[in-house]
Design an enzyme around this catalytic site. Structure first.
Site, short mmCIF file in Angstrom:
data_model
loop_
_atom_site.label_atom_id
_atom_site.label_comp_id
_atom_site.label_asym_id
_atom_site.label_seq_id
_atom_site.Cartn_x
_atom_site.Cartn_y
_atom_site.Cartn_z
N ARG A 8 80.87 84.44 94.87
CA ARG A 8 82.55 84.20 95.23
C ARG A 8 82.89 84.26 96.55
NH1 ARG A 8 86.35 84.65 90.78
NH2 ARG A 8 85.19 84.86 88.86
N HIS A 47 98.37 84.74 83.96
CA HIS A 47 97.25 84.24 84.90
C HIS A 47 97.29 82.73 85.01
CE1 HIS A 47 92.47 84.05 84.27
NE2 HIS A 47 92.88 84.12 85.50
N SER A 95 89.22 81.41 82.73
CA SER A 95 88.39 81.61 84.06
C SER A 95 87.62 80.57 84.17
CB SER A 95 87.51 82.85 84.05
OG SER A 95 88.54 84.09 83.63
N TYR A 134 81.65 95.19 91.55
CA TYR A 134 82.05 93.91 91.73
C TYR A 134 83.55 93.52 91.73
CZ TYR A 134 83.16 89.17 89.77
OH TYR A 134 83.84 87.88 89.68
N ARG A 178 82.80 90.47 85.78
CA ARG A 178 83.90 91.27 85.16
C ARG A 178 83.22 91.77 83.82
NH1 ARG A 178 87.45 89.00 82.75
NH2 ARG A 178 87.21 86.91 83.47
N LYS A 185 93.07 91.53 88.93
CA LYS A 185 93.39 91.54 87.55
C LYS A 185 93.87 92.81 86.93
CE LYS A 185 91.08 87.46 87.42
NZ LYS A 185 91.81 86.39 87.12
N ASP A 230 95.67 81.78 91.07
CA ASP A 230 95.09 82.74 90.11
C ASP A 230 96.25 83.27 89.18
OD1 ASP A 230 92.86 83.64 88.27
OD2 ASP A 230 92.98 85.52 89.33
N CYS A 234 87.84 77.10 84.86
CA CYS A 234 88.18 75.89 84.22
C CYS A 234 88.65 74.87 85.44
CB CYS A 234 89.24 75.89 83.27
SG CYS A 234 88.73 76.22 81.54
C1 OXD Z 1 88.83 85.26 86.63
C2 OXD Z 1 89.23 85.03 87.94
O1 OXD Z 1 87.61 85.62 86.04
O2 OXD Z 1 89.75 84.87 88.53
O3 OXD Z 1 89.62 84.75 85.74
O4 OXD Z 1 88.03 85.72 88.75
MN MN Z 2 91.47 84.37 86.80
#
Ligand code: OXD
Ligand code: MN
Length: 588
Positions: free
Chosen positions: A370, A226, A248, A197, A69, A206, A277, A250
């Site tokens: 991913r 989130h 993100s 991406y 991102r 998002k 997510d 974690c």
């Molecule tokens: C993020 C994702 O970056 O879920 O939070 O991809």
């Molecule tokens: Mn996320």
């Protein structure tokens, strides 16, 4: 085929702007999708993987300058700059339409424009919202088919309504200098150009389900967060649900799909994943907060996913999955990434498409590579996953990566204090977003890059919701990432995180004791189950320590952060900060 006149007109306008050679409506049929897969394989956009080992799976490589991102190129375009707030990039909507309009002009020449009607949430659910994405990328079509519910049935649900999010995406030239992800919350519109991406172009995720939806939630009395959603089923068969927000990378996907430690498994506990997510939350008729996962798949980080860290995610990716920027095993037609196992392929092609020697010291998979996999593949997907009413939430958890400051777990004193705890979240940055890795940044409710309006107003919305929910969830904070003096993680993490979740649920049911500390309620160390762990109650005691000196530093950082919000910071949060400072000073 298209009856909705608003939709028809908008598609015509966007086609006039981008000039595709044809416009194709995605009806969601397997026939049409399969034809697109074949076309994308023929053009090299995706590579078909070994049908026996990974049935229905494909590998995709993004452009090398387009792997995460791009927060510095992501904009909230509200008429008033103030409404985007100090934590978002802002562009005047008129200027944004003009600027991006030039980039979109003719950008689909010689290409096909695909029209993807999609629903976030189970079609027909009171939570669900509809979007339509126009794109010139087959990868986007195939990924949206995994991540959302798409096709004719969405158009039927939309009927004649103009209530849909209008998303326009073009790869254009994939020009990083002219890459823009613009959100127009006041127009229900998203424009994304020059990227391929996932996080920038799968507009349901998002862009819609967090940025636009958070704005809608404020207007309509609900919340878009989130957060993962998981259920813990006790031996009597009762399931309690938890939402958790982490920045993100974690380990949200790992926590969402955790396998209980043996001590709980043998008693008959089970963990169900509802989402990894995003959560959309509404007040239910019973006065509790109810949640759905608006998505239909997982867009998870591949590196580090393995049979120990997340066997359920690994299993989820064994069929009908699109892998992006991982290593290709050219002998076997399979994929590999760092942390999968210690056995990189002999004939390996790295994420850039080049021959790769694992001994070279370079990574084979991109750190933000991913998998895009259907939720239904997940062995622990909740039986309630498709329930249009969602699931009732007992606890909300905030967390981040903190080496020293935050203890393993604490509970907020009440909802208002819980909102404060969420607002002061901080974490070390990771590879999920472009930029430096390892820097500590404030990330309230893990929404810093995803809040579609002024974050001060967002805090106010949380406080307001607290007043409206008759029976609100309890709010907690966790930190799995505390380190010793050598920098090693002390807490084992992964499935063992359930030991902390159990205390949290016991607190929600009024079963567990707690001690009051300056920052909130903590467990008695012996109330965190350690059977089967190599650490004991003494280490738990260490993990629960609150160091007033570190918290004094923390308070300085919070004050600096809060200062950004000026008069739009709710006074309740300032009062909470003063009260915390007071308690810390007394504890010294
Ligand atoms: C993020 C994702 O970056 O879920 O939070 O991809
Ligand atoms: Mn996320």
């Amino acid at each position: 085929m298209l009856k909705n006149s608003y939709l028809k007109k908008w598609i015509e306008d966007m086609a006039a702007l981008t000039n595709p050679k044809e416009v194709v409506l995605i009806d969601g049929s397997e026939e049409q999708l399969e034809a697109l897969r074949r076309e994308a394989v023929a053009s090299g956009e995706i590579i078909k993987l070994n049908e026996e080992k990974l049935p229905g799976c494909y590998l995709h490589r993004s452009a090398q300058n387009d792997v995460a991102r791009v927060e510095d190129r992501t904009f909230i375009c509200t008429r008033s700059k103030d409404d985007a707030g100090p934590t978002n990039n802002w562009m005047d909507p008129k200027e944004a339409y003009e600027k991006l309009g030039k980039l979109f002009k003719g950008s689909m020449t010689g290409r096909t424009m695909y029209v993807i009607p999609y629903s976030m949430g189970q079609i027909g659910s009171p939570f669900a919202k509809i979007g339509v994405e126009l794109t010139d990328s087959i990868y986007v079509v195939l990924s949206m088919n995994i991540m959302t519910r798409i096709g004719e049935k969405v158009l039927e649900a939309l009927g004649d309504s103009d209530d849909f999010v209008k998303g326009l995406h073009s790869k254009a030239q994939l020009d990083a200098e002219n890459r823009y992800i613009c959100h127009f919350p006041e127009d229900n519109t998203i424009w994304s150009v020059n990227s391929g991406y996932g996080g920038n172009v799968l507009l349901g995720k998002k862009c819609f389900a967090l940025r636009i939806a958070s704005y809608l939630g404020k207007k309509e009395n609900w919340m878009a967060e989130h957060m993962l959603i998981l259920g813990i089923q006790n031996p009597q068969g009762e399931v309690k649900y938890i939402c958790a927000a982490f920045p993100s990378a974690c380990g949200k996907t790992n926590l969402a799909m955790l396998i209980p430690p043996e001590i709980y498994r043998k008693q008959g506990y089970k963990v169900w994943c509802v989402g990894d997510d995003i959560a959309w939350l509404r007040i239910g008729p019973d006065g509790r907060l109810w949640a759905i996962n608006p998505e239909n798949g997982f867009f998870g980080v591949a590196p580090g996913t393995n049979a120990k860290s997340n066997p359920n995610a690994l299993e989820t990716t064994r069929r009908n999955t699109i892998f992006t920027n991982v290593v290709y095993d050219a002998d076997n037609g399979t994929v590999w990434w760092e942390g999968l196992d210690k056995d990189p392929p002999k004939n390996a092609i790295n994420w850039k498409g080049e021959k790769w020697d694992p001994a070279s010291g370079e990574k084979g998979a991109h750190p933000n590579s991913r998998f895009t996999a259907p939720a239904r593949n997940c062995p622990c997907i909740s039986p309630e996953f498709d329930n249009p009413q969602g699931v009732p939430i007992s606890a909300i958890i905030f967390g981040g990566r903190r080496a020293k400051t935050a203890p393993l777990v604490y509970q907020s004193f009440d909802w208002e204090h819980g909102v404060f705890v969420g607002s002061i979240m901080a974490s070390e940055t990771t590879a999920a977003a472009a930029g430096k890795v390892g820097v500590v940044r404030r990330d309230p409710m893990a929404m810093l890059p995803f809040c579609g309006y002024h974050m001060g107003d967002y805090f106010a919305h949380w406080l307001e919701m607290g007043k409206k929910i008759p029976n609100p969830p309890k709010i907690f904070n966790v930190n799995w990432f505390r380190t010793d003096d050598e920098g090693n993680f002390i807490w084992p993490g992964y499935g063992d995180n359930m030991r902390v979740l159990m205390w949290i649920l016991d607190r929600c049911e009024g079963k567990a004791k707690a001690v009051e500390t300056p920052i909130g309620y903590e467990p008695l160390p012996e109330d965190i189950e350690t059977e089967g762990l190599s650490i004991g109650t003494d280490t738990i005691k260490e993990l629960l320590k609150v160091d007033p000196a570190l918290w004094k530093e923390e308070i300085k950082g919070i004050k600096e952060f809060y200062a950004k919000f000026g008069s739009r910071l709710p006074k309740e949060l300032l009062k909470q900060l003063e009260a915390l400072e007071d308690r810390i000073n007394k504890a010294e």
